[in-house]
Enzyme design. Structure first.
Site, short mmCIF file in Angstrom:
data_model
loop_
_atom_site.label_atom_id
_atom_site.label_comp_id
_atom_site.label_asym_id
_atom_site.label_seq_id
_atom_site.Cartn_x
_atom_site.Cartn_y
_atom_site.Cartn_z
N CYS A 1 0.80 -1.23 0.00
CA CYS A 1 0.00 0.00 0.00
C CYS A 1 0.83 1.28 0.00
CB CYS A 1 -0.92 -0.01 1.21
SG CYS A 1 -0.11 -0.50 2.73
N HIS B 1 -1.62 6.76 3.52
CA HIS B 1 -0.17 6.87 3.57
C HIS B 1 0.25 8.10 2.74
CE1 HIS B 1 -0.10 3.06 5.43
NE2 HIS B 1 0.20 2.28 4.41
N1 LIG Z 1 -4.00 -2.73 5.95
C1 LIG Z 1 -3.54 -2.30 4.80
O1 LIG Z 1 -3.48 -1.07 4.55
C2 LIG Z 1 -3.07 -3.25 3.75
C3 LIG Z 1 -2.67 -2.76 2.52
C4 LIG Z 1 -2.22 -3.63 1.52
C5 LIG Z 1 -2.20 -4.98 1.79
N2 LIG Z 1 -2.58 -5.43 3.02
C6 LIG Z 1 -2.55 -6.87 3.25
O2 LIG Z 1 -3.92 -7.30 3.36
C7 LIG Z 1 -4.00 -8.39 4.29
C8 LIG Z 1 -5.01 -8.05 5.37
O3 LIG Z 1 -4.55 -6.92 6.09
P1 LIG Z 1 -5.47 -6.21 7.18
O4 LIG Z 1 -4.82 -4.92 7.45
O5 LIG Z 1 -6.90 -6.24 6.78
O6 LIG Z 1 -5.26 -7.17 8.44
P2 LIG Z 1 -6.23 -7.40 9.69
O7 LIG Z 1 -7.08 -6.23 9.94
O8 LIG Z 1 -5.34 -7.86 10.78
O9 LIG Z 1 -7.17 -8.61 9.22
C9 LIG Z 1 -6.66 -9.89 8.99
C10 LIG Z 1 -7.79 -10.80 8.52
O10 LIG Z 1 -7.26 -12.09 8.23
C11 LIG Z 1 -8.01 -13.05 8.95
N3 LIG Z 1 -7.20 -14.23 9.25
C12 LIG Z 1 -6.17 -14.35 10.10
N4 LIG Z 1 -5.70 -15.63 10.09
C13 LIG Z 1 -6.48 -16.32 9.23
C14 LIG Z 1 -6.55 -17.67 8.80
N5 LIG Z 1 -5.69 -18.58 9.27
N6 LIG Z 1 -7.49 -18.03 7.91
C15 LIG Z 1 -8.36 -17.11 7.41
N7 LIG Z 1 -8.36 -15.82 7.78
C16 LIG Z 1 -7.43 -15.43 8.68
C17 LIG Z 1 -8.46 -12.33 10.20
O11 LIG Z 1 -9.54 -13.03 10.81
P3 LIG Z 1 -9.90 -12.81 12.39
O12 LIG Z 1 -10.72 -11.54 12.42
O13 LIG Z 1 -10.68 -14.00 12.73
O14 LIG Z 1 -8.59 -12.68 13.11
C18 LIG Z 1 -8.89 -11.00 9.57
O15 LIG Z 1 -10.13 -11.16 8.92
C19 LIG Z 1 -2.57 -8.62 4.79
O16 LIG Z 1 -1.98 -9.64 4.01
C20 LIG Z 1 -1.89 -7.29 4.53
O17 LIG Z 1 -0.50 -7.43 4.34
C21 LIG Z 1 -3.02 -4.61 3.99
#
Ligand SMILES: NC(=O)c1ccc[n+]([C@@H]2O[C@H](COP(=O)([O-])OP(=O)(O)OC[C@H]3O[C@@H](n4cnc5c(N)ncnc54)[C@H](OP(=O)(O)O)[C@@H]3O)[C@@H](O)[C@H]2O)c1
Length: 334
Positions: free
Chosen positions: A128, A244
């Site tokens: 991102c 960002h």
């Molecule tokens: N945040 C950003 O700005 C951003 C930008 C670009 C890319 N990303 C990428 O997008 C992804 C998600 O980021 P996020 O910020 O949304 O993270 P987050 O808020 O921590 O959410 C993580 C999600 O993954 C789920 N999860 C965790 N372990 C799992 C498993 N074993 N099986 C299935 N689901 C599982 C969690 O479920 P629970 O609720 O049950 O824990 C939650 O729904 C990451 O790979 C991150 O690197 C994020």
């Protein structure tokens, strides 16, 4: 009209929530939808007026889908993406697991959407942090050939996921009530983030670069298909909810004037050029474009400086994934 069977893996997370909202808002044609989380805690999502309980993903359920959005973590993408792709299922992955994999196109539709094809059904979305730079300066690079970039980032806390953002709120509240700083026990960040900033996003390598700094550099080269650009990055976390921002110095091969740069920025797909004002996290959150402002000449020849911004949860993640799905729908809906 073709409608798609979709799944969102990581539906209860920060990106997952935005993705579900955007699929509905942008009227992506959905026939059926499945929503998955870790399954460790009870969680629900709302889609088109209906409430769904999230559960842990399993291969059999995912195999019933046509497009799977991975917005959870690298391990989950690793476990499922190629197994599903072999069965002809499109996998749009927001984790970093496959971004630098030669088999996987790293896509920002405005820049290289033409690389989406049926032979590579695993598609990665980029980090991102680099999105405002990659989108904002794509046309400048095409027309004037960017040779060198020096950039410092100012990264919102939601970029590190829901636990990090909750830590910002918890730590801020503790300080406002009791006047002391303490890192929240749930925080995945290396220091307290409330009323603080730190130049560390990810862990450091042997040269002293952080994981995020290396990702920005490597992924930008892949997206622009320009491996010779020299990029120096300092990635900094700041106590901001979303969006960002980046402060960049950019040196080109060809000559320009400020007004010729302005014309290019005004015609850059996915970017908005702000001439007499500038973007902040508060005025760009939940918007679809990236923003270019504070354009001025740099201190050395053929170098200019800009302030770039883009919502990490929108164009930096969920929106970009939805736009990839829209491109798949445009090309392959039968
Ligand atoms: N945040 C950003 O700005 C951003 C930008 C670009 C890319 N990303 C990428 O997008 C992804 C998600 O980021 P996020 O910020 O949304 O993270 P987050 O808020 O921590 O959410 C993580 C999600 O993954 C789920 N999860 C965790 N372990 C799992 C498993 N074993 N099986 C299935 N689901 C599982 C969690 O479920 P629970 O609720 O049950 O824990 C939650 O729904 C990451 O790979 C991150 O690197 C994020």
């Amino acid at each position: 009209m073709k409608k798609w069977k979709i799944a969102v893996v990581g539906a209860s997370g920060m990106v997952g929530g935005e993705l579900i909202e955007l699929l509905e808002k942008r009227k992506f044609p959905v026939e059926s939808a499945l929503f998955f989380s870790s399954g460790k805690n009870k969680s629900f999502v709302k889609f088109k007026g209906k409430k769904y309980e999230c559960s842990a993903p399993d291969l059999k359920s995912l195999c019933d889908c046509e497009i799977v959005f991975f917005v959870s973590n690298e391990e989950v993408s690793e476990k499922y993406a190629f197994r599903l792709a072999e069965k002809g299922i499109w996998c749009i992955d927001d984790s970093s697991r496959f971004r630098m994999d030669k088999r996987v196109p790293l896509i920002i539709p405005e820049i290289n959407g033409e690389l989406i094809n049926e032979k590579n059904k695993v598609i990665a979305g980029p980090n991102c942090t680099l999105t405002p730079l990659a989108v904002g300066c794509a046309l400048i690079h095409k027309k004037l050939k960017i040779k060198e970039i020096r950039v410092s980032t100012y990264q919102a806390v939601s970029g590190a996921g829901r636990k990090a953002l909750n830590s910002l709120f918890e730590e801020s509240s503790l300080f406002l009530k009791k006047s002391f700083y303490r890192k929240s026990p749930q925080s995945p960040l290396p220091h307290p983030i409330a009323f603080n900033i730190f130049p560390q996003v990810g862990s450091f390598d042997y040269l002293g670069y952080s994981g995020e700094e290396n990702k920005v550099s490597a992924e930008l080269k892949k997206i622009w298909n320009s491996k010779n650009i020299k990029i120096s990055v300092t990635a900094v976390r700041v106590p901001v909810v979303r969006t960002h921002c980046l402060s960049a110095w950019i040196k080109t091969e060809k000559n320009w004037t400020i007004s010729s740069l302005e014309k290019i920025f005004l015609n850059t797909p996915g970017a908005k050029y702000l001439k007499n004002y500038y973007s902040t996290p508060l005025n760009t959150a939940k918007t679809c474009e990236v923003y270019v402002s504070r354009l001025r000449p740099g201190a050395i020849e053929k170098e200019f400086a800009v302030w770039l911004a883009g919502d990490n949860l929108y164009k930096g993640a969920a929106l970009n994934s939805v736009q990839i799905a829209e491109e798949i729908n445009r090309k392959y809906a039968k």
